[in-house]
Scaffold this active site. Structure first.
Site, mmCIF file in Angstrom:
data_model
loop_
_atom_site.group_PDB
_atom_site.id
_atom_site.type_symbol
_atom_site.label_atom_id
_atom_site.label_comp_id
_atom_site.label_asym_id
_atom_site.label_seq_id
_atom_site.Cartn_x
_atom_site.Cartn_y
_atom_site.Cartn_z
ATOM 1 N N PRO A 83 0.842 -1.211 0.000
ATOM 2 C CG PRO A 83 0.084 -0.963 2.198
ATOM 3 C CD PRO A 83 0.801 -1.914 1.275
ATOM 4 C CD GLU A 84 2.040 5.092 -3.596
ATOM 5 O OE1 GLU A 84 2.571 6.022 -2.971
ATOM 6 O OE2 GLU A 84 2.111 4.985 -4.836
#
Ligand SMILES: [Zn+2]
Length: 285
Positions: free
Chosen positions: A2-3
């Site tokens: 994920p960012e």
């Protein structure tokens, strides 16, 4: 992986649900997914839900924390009054839990649960002493630069770190977690567009004003990402189980050949440091 905005969105969702509850029981269904002694954290109250870079941290009373590394396919699912999901979406995340991808179940006071699901089993949860959390995160990412969304974020530290990479393309430099923490490919492309900087520009050719603009732009795009629940392309969903919609607002990322929203020029895609890089050749000089 994920960012930053995706993990921050999960963090905020969980915080509302689990702070004040305590961990009554832990079922470890996959020993590989849980590192540490579960007995150590039983009956401990959850005092905070934090984040460092892309790592989720559940801070317990006493001096221990639980750190979650979602890696490629991890999900954190809260089930109590409703179900809240953060992480890589799968068809089975809306069906009955636990399911075949459930690796750990945390039973909380009041009857709610947190499931750690992970299809590919690269992710994990670890019991860590509070004072070792920073060190643990460093082990994963190396030395981390300043957190762009923290109050004490310093432009000076960002600039000093950048200038260690004088001949590097700016796009590649801001992906280095030692320069600034938590900026991934999508947000790097978007921040450079917002700052009007060609991603191929060498660090040493940037003016002070451009560096200031870039730093402001990184903060702006990350905040916008959180506001819209993260990005769809990374297939992460937010704490409400909704797909993030940030990419609907993206100016350049994944928009090769489409007209620039600012000037109509076709968005170009090139590779920089092996990563797909999107930019407007007219707006970004
Ligand atoms: Zn343009």
């Amino acid at each position: 992986m994920p960012e930053l905005p995706e993990v921050e969105t999960i963090r905020g969702g969980l915080e509302k649900k689990i702070v004040g509850l305590s961990i009554k029981n832990i079922e470890v269904l996959s020993p590989k997914s849980f590192i540490g002694d579960p007995e150590l954290i039983l009956n401990q109250k959850i005092v905070a839900v934090k984040r460092r870079a892309k790592i989720l941290i559940i801070d317990l009373e006493g001096d221990l924390s639980l750190i979650f590394h979602l890696k490629m396919s991890g999900q954190v699912i809260y089930e109590g009054k409703g179900r809240f999901i953060g992480g890589h979406p799968t068809k089975d995340m809306f069906s009955e839990l636990p399911n075949k991808h459930t690796r750990i179940t945390f039973n909380l006071s009041g009857g709610s649960k947190i499931y750690f699901n992970d299809q590919r089993r690269f992710g994990w949860v670890k019991v860590v002493a509070d004072e070792k959390v920073k060190e643990e995160v460093q082990k994963m990412f190396g030395k981390l630069g300043p957190e762009p969304l923290e109050k004490d974020f310093s432009l000076k530290a960002f600039k000093t770190n950048l200038l260690r990479h004088k001949t590097m393309a700016i796009k590649v430099a801001i992906l280095d977690q030692a320069v600034i923490a938590g900026v991934g490919n999508i947000y790097a492309c978007e921040a450079l567009f917002l700052a009007g900087i060609d991603p191929q520009t060498r660090v040493k050719d940037l003016t002070d004003l451009q560096i200031k603009k870039l730093s402001d732009s990184i903060i702006t795009v990350l905040e916008l990402g959180i506001k819209h629940g993260g990005s769809t392309i990374t297939k992460f969903v937010n704490a409400e189980g909704e797909r993030g919609s940030y990419l609907d607002f993206a100016s350049v990322y994944n928009r090769e050949g489409k007209p620039c929203k600012n000037c109509g020029t076709e968005i170009r895609k090139i590779k920089l440091g092996g990563r797909g890089t999107y930019f407007c050749p007219n707006c970004q000089k």
